[in-house]
Design a protein around this motif. Structure first.
Motif, PDB file in Angstrom:
ATOM      1  N   SER A   1       5.562   7.791   3.145  1.00  0.00           N
ATOM      2  CA  SER A   1       5.156   6.904   2.053  1.00  0.00           C
ATOM      3  C   SER A   1       5.992   7.136   0.808  1.00  0.00           C
ATOM      4  O   SER A   1       6.046   6.283  -0.071  1.00  0.00           O
TER       5      SER A   1
ATOM      6  N   ASP B   1       2.680  10.940  10.334  1.00  0.00           N
ATOM      7  CA  ASP B   1       3.382  10.291   9.251  1.00  0.00           C
ATOM      8  C   ASP B   1       4.145  11.299   8.397  1.00  0.00           C
ATOM      9  O   ASP B   1       4.610  10.960   7.326  1.00  0.00           O
TER      10      ASP B   1
ATOM     11  N   GLU C   1      -3.438   4.252   6.411  1.00  0.00           N
ATOM     12  CA  GLU C   1      -2.078   4.292   5.869  1.00  0.00           C
ATOM     13  C   GLU C   1      -2.043   3.782   4.439  1.00  0.00           C
ATOM     14  O   GLU C   1      -1.280   4.281   3.608  1.00  0.00           O
TER      15      GLU C   1
ATOM     16  N   LEU D   1       3.265   2.584   5.523  1.00  0.00           N
ATOM     17  CA  LEU D   1       3.820   3.593   6.407  1.00  0.00           C
ATOM     18  C   LEU D   1       4.160   2.979   7.741  1.00  0.00           C
ATOM     19  O   LEU D   1       3.407   2.165   8.267  1.00  0.00           O
TER      20      LEU D   1
ATOM     21  N   PRO E   1      -3.173   7.827   2.637  1.00  0.00           N
ATOM     22  CA  PRO E   1      -1.985   8.237   3.389  1.00  0.00           C
ATOM     23  C   PRO E   1      -1.939   9.739   3.600  1.00  0.00           C
ATOM     24  O   PRO E   1      -2.194  10.518   2.698  1.00  0.00           O
TER      25      PRO E   1
END
Length: 918
Positions: free
Chosen positions: A432, A406, A160, A399, A164
């Motif tokens: 993000s 995600d 993360e 995140l 990401p």
């Protein structure tokens, strides 16, 4: 075997042309992590990390730092400053075991590089300073690899932070007999990835494309243009299930220019020669491989809607193929762009990208012709990342760890006013809020009439915008989408849009029925009166929820389904009908005014003890039957930049004013999947939009309705407008061998750390708080040995009238470690005696267990302070407390205000000062 084709001449030119690739990304050369060998058979004596400069030449590594991260705790265990080092003449630089060959530029002891779950990151030190034990950071990040084994797992936080949108690489120890390494290879277009192969330290990575997963035969090499020299297509052949046919298609008319049977008789490479007058690259066209016979695809016939086994679509200079040809043969991908260049040799293209799928021109690079031999692919000169700008990059928000992915579907516009339907779009968003890769993602458009996908779009090779948005939509849409669709492609409903992570090809190729494995998010929508027509899609993609209605009567003009009320995947309640905002923040209606008088009442974390009944939950308390809409429960974890949970509250308090949130029995609202209360962090009751509360970067005193901080993280305290001393930590000794929670015992002052104590959990019941029933006497003197108090002896009135309960409680808790807070001294008297602070009266407790701990804590060395008592002060509850307190023990002591390192006792006249342990 060679098959010669006499193809019809489409156009004649006075001069012969050859063609060349217009690279989508050139830019400046860059330094990358090209290969990692973290785990050797038996003893780890040949570990290494290989860096490579894509310029392929000797360069200085001044300003770079290589950091090795441990996935257990996500902190740095090794930091190497590359100052003073240079790459070799070919651009390679090795860090590795002292005994490995070739010799590394920086030797390491054996078994230094950890096996995973771990990460290796390359930074530019103009952005920050890096050291061992630091937390994983993206500040100044140049490149990174996060890796783990099938047995280990647990690299989510590192992925993360450092990569990401790209999961950790899983190293398969059984991929090769003997040793193997993780090598970086170009997958397709400008998309890079890692794969396991034989180690090649200091050498160009092998990057051999894997065997196809589903297709038996695919295009391996081809030649376009070339004057008097014939072109050709080379197929990598395996045993086919039936006859094959190779088609050449005209990009202007979408018709078959030539059709030839491919006779497969053996495995290997099969070369098919094409007449020199065709596939010159001066006009758009395609080559496609189908199951069937040439008679099934006669010359002049229109483009078949049958899915090909493989296809290559190319765009001539100033001449794009039709959207129909592109989307039918290579859905979701771009044609290979060619530009005119005079010459006689033509352009040779080889399959070099290691993508396992077919029908992707992005896997082809310009390379030498190798008929009948393995392709000779050059090392690409493009970079897999954005070069760090001197001065650094901003720290990206972390995140949220919940859910199966995600990326989220942010907005869907499936129906435009009028008949053109040229403003349709689907907007994706990465949590993000920054530019990330869409590697291995697929967008599937489902029809509600047969519950099958009518369009499958690969997003591999694409990136989000700098704000995390990605747009798929009509080719006339403004702003322009990254993937363009013909008008009226997205059906109006009842239908569905679903987002998947599927590294090995389209989800429908590996799952029967409606795919659910790898599902990241989905939206099922309908027309008026058609909700039951999409029942099968709803049951599979958004179970238990009714399809959304994009109601054209909500507002004038166009409208879209916009995510406004939450960040949970496959949660249709998060969407509202709102004005379309492609590539911008959604235009969400402001939430209703948040209710007043609602506070955090109790918090538990499943990580505080190992007790079987220890649960994570948050209990709120407010006026009975009060709607909580407009409030967002936000959770922070210490040393992480952003939030780990931002949960909009959706219902009302019960008849007693309680509202219970968490994965506990009887909860009014559950935590998002995978979310919990951390061991150290903060719980915040926020009154703003979900986006603002989730970001956690612009919270104000008016936004923070209530806060409970249980962390020493200074950055978190500052973010939440708190200071040291205002955090409340759970104390396990306060309860006897049972679960523990933090409970509010003073109602209802918000953001008041002195209102809290550790106790046994009581969700939806009255909190357990310090009680006179378990009180004992206290007579305590604190000596003025430093600070302003010492400079003005005999005057401690400022301390008495200030936060004396907090200060004294802190002293007692440092010795007892049993959960004492200011609440325990609410019935005590505070006074000045000859410059000493004197505390007399009662100290309360939660139970006999805690009272016994308090009584065992301190020495008894007298009960009087020198000199007369002045500036007498009594708390408001004192009189009542002294009368009803049940005195079962006594605590007498006189303590020094300072904290030396060892316990000592000093006699001053007739008074003993006990200086306790620091």
């Amino acid at each position: 075997m060679v098959v010669r084709l006499a193809l019809h001449v489409v156009a004649a030119y006075a001069v012969c042309l050859s063609v060349c690739l217009v690279a989508s990304v050139r830019g400046d050369p860059c330094l990358i992590i090209s290969e990692v060998n973290a785990d050797n058979p038996k003893l780890d004596t040949t570990e290494f990390v290989e860096l490579y400069h894509t310029g392929g030449q000797r360069v200085s590594l001044e300003g770079y730092t290589l950091v090795f991260y441990n996935g257990n705790g996500n902190i740095a265990y090794k930091v190497l400053d590359l100052k003073g080092h240079i790459t070799d003449d070919r651009g390679f630089f090795l860090v590795g075991s002292v005994d490995m060959q070739p010799k590394p530029a920086i030797p390491l002891p054996p078994n230094t590089v950890q096996n995973g779950p771990d990460a290796i990151a390359l930074y530019h030190t103009s952005a920050a300073r890096y050291g061992e034990k630091m937390n994983a950071t993206a500040v100044g990040l140049v490149d990174a690899i996060v890796y783990m084994t099938r047995r280990s797992g647990g690299a989510e936080v590192l992925a993360e932070t450092l990569t990401p949108g790209v999961p950790a690489f899983v190293e398969d120890e059984g991929a090769h007999e003997g040793d193997e390494s993780i090598e970086r290879c170009l997958v397709s277009g400008e998309s890079w990835g890692f794969q396991v192969d034989l180690p090649s330290p200091g050498q160009r990575n092998r990057c051999i494309p894997p065997d196809p997963i589903t297709a038996t035969t695919r295009i391996s090499e081809l030649k376009l243009g070339g004057g008097q020299v014939d072109g050709f297509v080379e197929l990598s052949e395996s045993q086919a299930a039936g006859p094959l046919v190779l088609l050449v298609l005209d990009g202007r008319t979408d018709t078959v220019s030539e059709s030839v049977d491919v006779h497969t008789s053996r495995e290997g490479l099969l070369s098919i020669t094409i007449d020199k007058n065709n596939m010159k690259g001066d006009e758009s066209g395609a080559v496609a491989l189908y199951s069937g016979k040439a008679s099934d695809f006669p010359v002049g016939s229109p483009l078949s809607q049958t899915q090909p086994l493989d296809a290559f679509v190319f765009a001539g200079p100033g001449n794009q193929p039709s959207a129909n040809l592109t989307e039918t043969l290579i859905p979701g991908r771009q044609p290979y762009q060619l530009s005119a260049r005079f010459g006689e040799g033509g352009l040779y293209l080889s399959r070099c990208g290691v993508a396992s799928w077919t029908r992707d021109p992005g896997v082809f690079w310009e390379a030498p012709q190798t008929p009948g031999q393995p392709n000779q692919c050059p090392w690409p000169k493009i970079c897999p990342h954005a070069i760090v700008v001197p001065g650094g990059t901003e720290v990206p928000p972390h995140l949220p760890p919940w859910g199966r992915g995600d990326f989220l579907i942010s907005e869907v516009n499936a129906d435009n006013p009028g008949s053109a339907e040229d403003g349709e779009f689907i907007e994706l968003w990465h949590l993000s809020g920054r530019r990330v890769s869409l590697q291995a993602l697929w967008l599937l458009l489902f029809s509600g009439h047969n519950s099958k996908p009518y369009r499958e779009i690969s997003l591999t090779g694409h990136f989000t915008t700098a704000q995390g948005y990605f747009l798929v939509g009509s080719d006339r849409l403004v702003p322009a989408p990254s993937i363009r669709l013909p008008p009226n492609t997205i059906q109006n409903g009842p239908d569905a849009v679903a987002l998947y992570r599927s590294p090995f090809g389209p989800p429908s190729a590996f799952q029967t029925g409606i795919p659910t494995k790898g599902l990241l998010d989905a939206v099922v929508y309908r027309l008026r009166g058609s909700d039951k027509d999409a029942q099968e899609l709803s049951d599979a993609l958004t179970p238990g929820q009714l399809p959304l209605l994009e109601d054209p009567e909500v507002q004038p003009g166009d409208e879209a389904l916009s995510r406004c009320n939450g960040l949970l995947p496959a949660d249709l309640s998060a969407f509202v009908v709102a004005p379309p905002t492609p590539l911008r923040e959604n235009s969400c209606p402001r939430p209703p005014p948040p209710p007043e008088g609602v506070v955090i009442s109790e918090v538990g974390s499943a990580r505080w003890t190992n007790h079987s009944r220890q649960r994570g939950f948050v209990e709120l308390l407010g006026p009975p039957l009060t709607s909580l809409q407009g409030l967002v429960l936000t959770v922070f974890e210490e040393y992480r930049t952003g939030t780990t949970m931002a949960l909009p509250l959706t219902s009302i308090t019960d008849h007693n004013g309680f509202y219970l949130i968490g994965n506990v029995t009887g909860a009014d609202q559950v935590f998002p999947q995978g979310a919990t209360i951390p061991a150290n962090g903060a719980v915040v009751l926020c009154s703003d939009t979900v986006t603002v509360c989730r970001a956690g970067t612009t919270l104000t005193n008016s936004t923070l309705r209530d806060t409970l901080v249980f962390s020493d993280d200074l950055r978190l305290l500052i973010k939440l407008s708190a200071t040291r001393g205002q955090q409340v930590m759970p104390v396990l000794r306060s309860v006897e061998e049972g679960p523990v929670s933090l409970s509010r015992c003073s109602c209802c002052e918000a953001r008041s750390p002195s209102s809290w104590t550790s106790s046994s959990p009581t969700p939806r019941l009255t909190n357990i708080c310090p009680s006179p029933a378990f009180s004992s006497d206290i007579d305590l003197c604190l000596a003025p040995l430093s600070g302003d108090w010492q400079e003005h002896p005999g005057n401690c009135s400022g301390l008495v009238q200030g936060h004396s309960e907090i200060d004294v409680a802190g002293y007692l808790e440092e010795r007892c470690h049993c959960g004492i807070s200011a609440l325990y001294l609410q019935v005590a008297n505070f006074s000045c005696a000859a410059g000493w602070l004197r505390v007399r009266g009662n100290i309360q407790a939660l139970s006999d267990h805690q009272r016994a701990l308090i009584l065992q804590t301190s020495p008894t060395q007298g009960d009087t302070c020198t000199g007369p008592a002045t500036d007498r002060h009594m708390s408001t509850e004192s009189a009542l407390g002294l009368h009803i307190g049940l005195v079962l023990g006594a605590l007498y002591c006189c303590w020094d205000w300072e904290q030396p390192s060892l316990p000592t006792s000093t006699k001053r006249g007739d008074h003993w000062t006990i200086t306790p342990w620091s």
